[in-house]
Design a protein around this motif. Structure first.
Motif, mmCIF file in Angstrom:
data_model
loop_
_atom_site.group_PDB
_atom_site.id
_atom_site.type_symbol
_atom_site.label_atom_id
_atom_site.label_comp_id
_atom_site.label_asym_id
_atom_site.label_seq_id
_atom_site.Cartn_x
_atom_site.Cartn_y
_atom_site.Cartn_z
ATOM 1 N N SER A 199 0.752 -1.182 0.054
ATOM 2 C CA SER A 199 0.055 0.077 0.021
ATOM 3 C C SER A 199 0.846 1.242 0.085
ATOM 4 C CB SER A 199 -1.035 0.068 1.176
ATOM 5 O OG SER A 199 -0.265 0.221 2.418
ATOM 6 N N LEU A 200 2.252 1.330 0.811
ATOM 7 C CA LEU A 200 3.086 2.261 0.497
ATOM 8 C C LEU A 200 3.404 2.676 -0.672
ATOM 9 C CD1 LEU A 200 4.758 4.425 2.137
ATOM 10 C CD2 LEU A 200 6.700 2.480 2.058
ATOM 11 N N ILE A 201 3.639 1.761 -1.584
ATOM 12 C CA ILE A 201 4.175 1.746 -3.068
ATOM 13 C C ILE A 201 3.017 2.459 -3.877
ATOM 14 C CG2 ILE A 201 5.204 0.875 -5.116
ATOM 15 C CD1 ILE A 201 6.754 -0.930 -3.311
ATOM 16 N N ASP A 202 1.944 1.803 -3.583
ATOM 17 C CA ASP A 202 0.633 1.991 -4.365
ATOM 18 C C ASP A 202 0.352 3.614 -4.040
ATOM 19 O OD1 ASP A 202 -1.680 1.815 -6.042
ATOM 20 O OD2 ASP A 202 -2.831 1.634 -4.194
ATOM 21 N N ASN A 203 0.318 3.920 -3.016
ATOM 22 C CA ASN A 203 0.048 5.336 -2.560
ATOM 23 C C ASN A 203 1.149 6.429 -2.859
ATOM 24 O OD1 ASN A 203 -2.537 5.214 -1.318
ATOM 25 N ND2 ASN A 203 -1.674 3.864 0.377
ATOM 26 N N LEU A 204 2.319 5.958 -2.836
ATOM 27 C CA LEU A 204 3.384 6.741 -3.481
ATOM 28 C C LEU A 204 2.999 7.006 -5.033
ATOM 29 C CD1 LEU A 204 6.665 5.628 -1.933
ATOM 30 C CD2 LEU A 204 5.577 7.741 -1.603
ATOM 31 N N GLU A 217 0.196 11.373 3.038
ATOM 32 C CA GLU A 217 0.651 11.030 4.247
ATOM 33 C C GLU A 217 1.999 9.900 4.160
ATOM 34 O OE1 GLU A 217 -3.160 8.568 3.090
ATOM 35 O OE2 GLU A 217 -2.670 10.576 3.683
ATOM 36 N N PHE A 218 1.808 9.355 2.853
ATOM 37 C CA PHE A 218 3.064 8.329 2.577
ATOM 38 C C PHE A 218 4.463 9.173 2.108
ATOM 39 C CE2 PHE A 218 -0.766 5.679 2.258
ATOM 40 C CZ PHE A 218 -0.359 4.548 3.108
ATOM 41 N N PHE A 219 4.242 10.355 1.484
ATOM 42 C CA PHE A 219 5.103 11.387 1.148
ATOM 43 C C PHE A 219 5.824 11.636 2.573
ATOM 44 C CE2 PHE A 219 3.764 11.151 -3.223
ATOM 45 C CZ PHE A 219 4.824 11.303 -3.748
ATOM 46 N N LEU A 220 4.858 12.115 3.466
ATOM 47 C CA LEU A 220 5.224 12.564 4.605
ATOM 48 C C LEU A 220 6.145 11.469 5.592
ATOM 49 C CD1 LEU A 220 2.150 14.511 5.836
ATOM 50 C CD2 LEU A 220 4.500 15.482 5.305
ATOM 51 N N LEU A 221 5.421 10.211 5.418
ATOM 52 C CA LEU A 221 6.288 8.975 6.309
ATOM 53 C C LEU A 221 7.603 8.602 5.680
ATOM 54 C CD1 LEU A 221 3.207 6.582 6.486
ATOM 55 C CD2 LEU A 221 4.573 7.781 8.479
ATOM 56 N N ILE A 222 7.817 8.722 4.170
ATOM 57 C CA ILE A 222 8.928 8.657 3.679
ATOM 58 C C ILE A 222 9.987 9.670 4.002
ATOM 59 C CG2 ILE A 222 10.171 8.463 1.216
ATOM 60 C CD1 ILE A 222 8.843 6.035 1.841
ATOM 61 N N GLY A 223 9.482 10.977 3.998
ATOM 62 C CA GLY A 223 10.443 12.075 4.456
ATOM 63 C C GLY A 223 10.793 11.738 5.837
#
Length: 113
Positions: A47-52, A58-64
């Motif tokens: 889901s992380l890759i799909d949402n990126l 929120e996933f860009f924030l988590l990756i940052g």
């Protein structure tokens, strides 16, 4: 040693810049989506890759934040490698202790849910 300090400085700068990039993109997307910044939901890696790919804020924030957390760990690894090359066993051991503390605090923070 000056060469090593320059490399370590570049690692820290790259980590902060990459982290800032993802966090700013996440903030801008969050404003565009009209979403709460502190919305939290559990996810898996698919889901992380799909949402990126779908540009979810929120996933860009988590990756940052993840890159920001990894930056000092990579710095300690770089310094430990340099101390190993210089055959400075005292500082290699100190770096291992610091690395252990960093990983312990990271895993305790993650498993605290």
């Amino acid at each position: 040693m000056n060469y090593v300090n320059k490399k370590i400085s570049n690692i820290l700068l790259s980590g902060v810049l990459a982290s800032s990039f993802f966090i700013v993109i996440g903030i801008l997307l969050s404003i565009k989506e009209n979403k709460d910044f502190f919305h939290y939901e559990k996810f898996n890696y698919y889901s992380l890759i799909d949402n990126l790919i779908n540009f979810k804020a929120e996933f860009f924030l988590l990756i940052g934040l993840f890159i920001l957390i990894l930056t000092p760990i990579i710095r300690v690894l770089g310094m430990m490698f340099q101390f190993y090359i210089e055959k400075n066993s005292v500082y290699v051991k100190i770096s291992l202790i610091v690395l252990f503390i960093l990983f312990l605090s990271l895993f305790l923070g993650v498993s605290h849910n």
